[in-house]
Enzyme design. Sequence first.
Site, PDB file in Angstrom:
ATOM      1  N   ASP A  19       0.861  -1.181   0.000  1.00  7.72           N
ATOM      2  CA  ASP A  19       0.000   0.000   0.000  1.00  7.72           C
ATOM      3  C   ASP A  19       0.894   1.226   0.000  1.00  7.72           C
ATOM      4  O   ASP A  19       1.663   1.454   0.931  1.00  7.72           O
ATOM      5  CB  ASP A  19      -0.902   0.000   1.231  1.00  7.72           C
ATOM      6  N   GLU A  76      -1.342  -0.860  -5.913  1.00  6.29           N
ATOM      7  CA  GLU A  76      -2.529  -0.155  -6.371  1.00  6.29           C
ATOM      8  C   GLU A  76      -2.180   0.682  -7.582  1.00  6.29           C
ATOM      9  O   GLU A  76      -1.058   1.161  -7.690  1.00  6.29           O
ATOM     10  CB  GLU A  76      -2.997   0.790  -5.266  1.00  6.29           C
ATOM     11  N   CYS A  87     -12.822  -4.427   4.705  1.00  5.26           N
ATOM     12  CA  CYS A  87     -12.270  -5.062   5.907  1.00  5.26           C
ATOM     13  C   CYS A  87     -11.495  -6.300   5.470  1.00  5.26           C
ATOM     14  O   CYS A  87     -12.016  -7.142   4.737  1.00  5.26           O
ATOM     15  CB  CYS A  87     -13.401  -5.437   6.856  1.00  5.26           C
ATOM     16  N   CYS A 142     -13.358  -9.667   7.245  1.00  4.05           N
ATOM     17  CA  CYS A 142     -14.618 -10.274   6.802  1.00  4.05           C
ATOM     18  C   CYS A 142     -15.038  -9.830   5.404  1.00  4.05           C
ATOM     19  O   CYS A 142     -15.994 -10.343   4.846  1.00  4.05           O
ATOM     20  CB  CYS A 142     -15.727  -9.966   7.809  1.00  4.05           C
ATOM     21  N   ASP A 167      -3.383   1.454   6.745  1.00  2.43           N
ATOM     22  CA  ASP A 167      -2.576   1.059   5.586  1.00  2.43           C
ATOM     23  C   ASP A 167      -2.262  -0.435   5.598  1.00  2.43           C
ATOM     24  O   ASP A 167      -2.186  -1.077   4.546  1.00  2.43           O
ATOM     25  CB  ASP A 167      -1.278   1.872   5.547  1.00  2.43           C
TER      26      ASP A 167
END
Length: 475
Positions: free
Chosen positions: A224, A314, A377, A380, A406
């Site tokens: 990240d 990313e 998240c 989950c 991060d």
Amino acid sequence: MLVYQAFRFELCPNNLARSALSSHAGAALFAYNWGLAAVSDQIMAYESCRVLALRQGAGAVEAKNWARAVVGPLRCTLPALRREWDRAKHEVAPWWASNSKEAYSSGLDALARALKGFFASRSGERKARPVGFPHFKKKGSRRRFKVTTGSFGVVDGRHVRLPRIGVLRTNEPTAKLVRRLGDGTARVLSATVSGHAGRWYVSFCCEVQRPEPSLPAGPAVGVDLGAKRLAVLSDGEVVANPTYLSRYARRMARLQRQCSRRRGPANGTVPSGRWRRSKAKLARAHVKVANARSDGLHKLTTRLAKAHHTVVVEDLAVAGMTKSAKGSGNWRGKAGLNRAVLDASPAQLRRQLSYKCTWYGSKLVVADRWYPSSKTCSGCGLVKTKLALSERTFCCEHCGLVVDRDANAAANLAGLVKATTGTASGAGTSRGTASANAQGEEKFMPPGRCSSLNCEDSAGQPGQTATASAQAGVA
Ligand SMILES: [Zn+2]
């Protein structure tokens, strides 16, 4: 594996060589500007002929044909420009013989490329960002010229040869390239000489035979990228943003003030010697920042590519991230963020990863820029609708996960590669949709997730089939 690789060395020229280098770079610039003027004249002549024909009642197509017949085909390719230059050089540049012909040729080559880019973007053929009509180069532009023929190359561990200029000592050993040339794993294709902030460099573009890479053993890692911290890895490592620029910010501000007090080249006045000296110091400070930044980035990207079989990053829209501050009211805060983002240079990190991953046999996966890596998240899979930039800790209301923002994003990115390789091998194309984008990269859209992946590993490069199949085997 055959790759193109540049070997760049700083030169250590004496005053005589320094002026020869300067002269060659100036010759390239002169040829560029001369060619641009010639092409502009030709375009203007064409336009006035066309308008004249239209005024005399010709049709649009007829007028175009007539103007083309009068003016002739546009001389904007390198061979045409070179022919024109060889015809005109005795008149426009009687001093031409004091520089290598390669210098003029490289200026004309740059112009031909610029014009090609312009015409391609006007007709919509250019895939990258559209470019406008080339501008004239100023004397202060970055000095550079390229050599493709003649006697040039590495002489020994400490010297290089350039046509017309001769043998030059380098400031750093050239042993790396000498060794490769000796055992026949490299071939020099061209040399580009560039001068910046008082120093001269030569960069040899080489065709290099690299050993076939074996797949790195380490696990997939999500990276990240951020402004506060350069990178947060999914294995928990935090790479601090060294903020090189801010370390030199005070020194730069002081030099900038000094420059503004001295007589610069404003309104066409000749700058004073004292202004030149402080300007040179300022340029050195900028170069120091750039060098430190580049060193840190290279070390990080090499480490990532060597140690992990898959690296997920990313696709950050850096241009969009930094544009926001220009013209917005909150300049103080946003300009700071801008500077931090640009100082960390995420685009450069990605570029380096993309070629180093090919070298070391790992795979680079670029997540779609709309993939909500921060808002999801990692425990989950719940996607939050809102997450302010000020919230540094991710708290999930569903499963109660509390984790650094991060680190959560990095974990999501690493999780992404597991999800897609599972989908790709298990379900095939019936569930996902594959399409090729403009650059020819493979884009993969997994179902039920608003994300897509660009696999940048080995698209369209020579000699890559072995790595591709090795990676497919692992997937
Ligand atoms: Zn959760």
